[in-house]
Design a protein around this motif. Structure first.
Motif: not given
Length: 359
Positions: A166-192
Motif C-alpha cells: 500500500k505505501r510503497s506502490g510496488i506491484f505485488a501478487s500474493s497468494a491467490n490474487e489473479t493478474i490482469p488478463l492481457c493474453t491467453a496465458p494470463d487467462s489460463l493462470l487466472s483460472d488455475l
C-alpha cells in the motif's frame, strides 16, 4: 612494460568485478535448512516412512553415497550453475556462518530482516500487518530508472504486507490474487489460481502458480527488480512430509534454472542480472523430528544459507571460514549489487564485503 601490463590487468579485473548489475532477482525458499543445501538429503528422514511415504522412491531420487553428489541431485542448478559462477554461504562444516539477528527465528521477522536490513522487534508474529520499515525494494523503487520496475510474486499472502504494497506502490501478487488478463496465458493462470486446490489454505498459492505467474510477468513487463518468494517448502516441513519437501526444493531449483535460461535470452537481462537466493529461517535437527519445527524453542533454527551470482559477484564458489554474517546484511548487499547504498531512517546492516572480492 611487463609490470605496467600486469597493473593494467589487475585494474581491469577489479573494474570488472566492481561493475554493478542492472537488474536483480531475489528468491526466497521458506524454511529450507542449510543442511540439505550443502549435504543433500538427510538419511535419517529420507529412509524413515514416517517422514518419507515411499522410501524406495526417495532413495532412487535423492540418495547418493557422498554429500556432494546428494546436493547436486537435490539442487542441480544451484550447484552446477550458481556454485560455478557465483558464491554460496552458510556451510557451517567449512566455517561459513550466516545467522538471523532477529530473536524470533520464524517467517515474518525473517522477511522483514532480509528486506529492510533491520531486526525490528515490533515484528514478532506472522500476523499480516503492514511493515513499518522501508524495505530495499521500496528504496529501489524510488531510484531513477527503477520506479514502477519493481515486482513481487509470493505464495504466502503476508509477503505483500512485508513489502508494504500500500505505501510503497510496488506491484505485488500474493497468494491467490489473479493478474490482469492481457493474453491467453494470463487467462489460463487466472483460472488455475482460482480453481486449483488450496492445500495450505487461502493464504497460500501453490508455488508452481507463483512461478509461472511471475514468469509471464517478466516476459510482458521486464521488471528491473523481481522478488520471488516460495512458501510450500515450509508448509510441507511442518506437515512432516520430508520427501515432498525435497521434491518441492528440487522443483524450485528447476524453476530457477528455467528462469535463468529465459532471462539470458532477453537483452534487458542477459549478462546484466544478479541473482540472490536465500531463506527466512532454518529448522531443527536433533532429535530428527525437530526438523518439522523452527523458532526460539527449536535449537539452531537461526542458521541460514545464501547463494548469489551475476555482475558484481566474484565466482569464488562455496565460501569457507570468515566472519559471522547476518540476515540484516542482505538488503544493503542487494542495493550494492545494483550500484546503490541503501539508507533508511532505521539501522541497516552493512553489505557483505566478500561478494565482489576474490577469495
Amino acid at each position: 612494460m611487463r609490470l605496467l601490463g600486469l597493473l593494467i590487468g589487475v585494474f581491469l579485473s577489479c573494474s570488472t568485478l566492481a561493475q554493478p548489475a542492472q537488474n536483480l532477482i531475489l528468491v526466497t525458499l521458506d524454511g529450507v535448512r542449510w543442511q540439505e543445501i550443502f549435504n543433500g538429503a538427510d538419511s535419517t528422514l529420507l529412509f524413515d516412512p514416517v517422514f518419507s511415504r515411499d522410501t524406495a522412491s526417495a532413495r532412487k531420487q535423492f540418495w547418493a553415497s557422498n554429500p556432494v553428489e546428494r546436493r547436486k541431485r537435490l539442487t542441480p542448478f544451484l550447484w552446477n550453475t550458481v556454485g560455478q559462477q557465483g558464491q554460496l554461504y552458510g556451510n557451517r562444516q567449512l566455517g561459513s556462518r550466516l545467522n538471523v539477528s532477529n530473536p524470533h527465528w520464524f517467517s515474518y521477522p525473517g522477511y522483514n530482516e532480509i528486506l529492510s536490513g533491520y531486526a525490528d522487534d515490533r515484528i514478532k508474529s506472522n500476523d499480516k500487518i503492514d511493515n513499518p520499515n522501508v524495505t530495499v525494494l521500496e528504496f529501489l523503487n524510488q531510484q531513477p530508472g527503477f520506479t514502477g520496475k519493481v515486482a513481487v510474486f509470493s505464495s504466502w499472502d503476508v509477503i505483500e504486507a512485508a513489502v508494504n504494497e500500500k505505501r510503497s506502490g510496488i506491484f505485488a501478487s500474493s497468494a491467490n490474487e489473479t493478474i490482469p488478463l492481457c493474453t491467453a496465458p494470463d487467462s489460463l493462470l487466472s483460472d488455475l489460481t482460482t480453481l486449483y486446490p488450496r492445500e495450505f489454505g487461502d493464504g497460500v498459492r501453490a508455488d508452481f502458480l507463483t512461478y509461472f505467474t511471475a514468469r509471464q510477468y517478466v516476459k510482458q513487463n521486464q521488471p528491473r527488480v523481481l522478488f520471488l518468494s516460495f512458501d510450500e517448502t515450509d508448509d510441507l516441513a511442518h506437515a512432516g512430509r520430508y520427501l515432498d519437501h525435497l521434491r518441492m526444493v528440487q522443483s524450485i531449483d528447476n524453476y530457477l534454472s528455467d528462469l535463468w535460461k529465459l532471462v539470458q535470452t532477453m537483452p534487458q537481462y542477459a549478462g546484466k542480472t544478479a541473482l540472490l537466493i536465500t531463506t527466512d529461517h532454518g529448522r531443527g535437527h536433533t532429535p530428527k523430528a525437530r526438523w518439522k519445527d523452527h523458532g526460539t524453542k527449536t535449537a539452531d533454527s537461526y542458521q541460514l544459507w545464501m547463494a548469489a551470482m551475476g555482475p558484481g559477484v566474484a565466482a569464488t564458489g562455496e565460501q569457507k571460514n570468515g566472519p559471522v554474517l547476518f540476515q540484516n546484511q542482505l538488503a544493503a548487499t542487494m542495493a550494492q549489487l545494483l550500484g546503490f547504498t541503501f539508507k533508511s531512517d532505521h539501522p541497516v546492516g552493512a553489505p557483505i564485503e566478500t561478494i565482489n572480492r576474490a577469495r
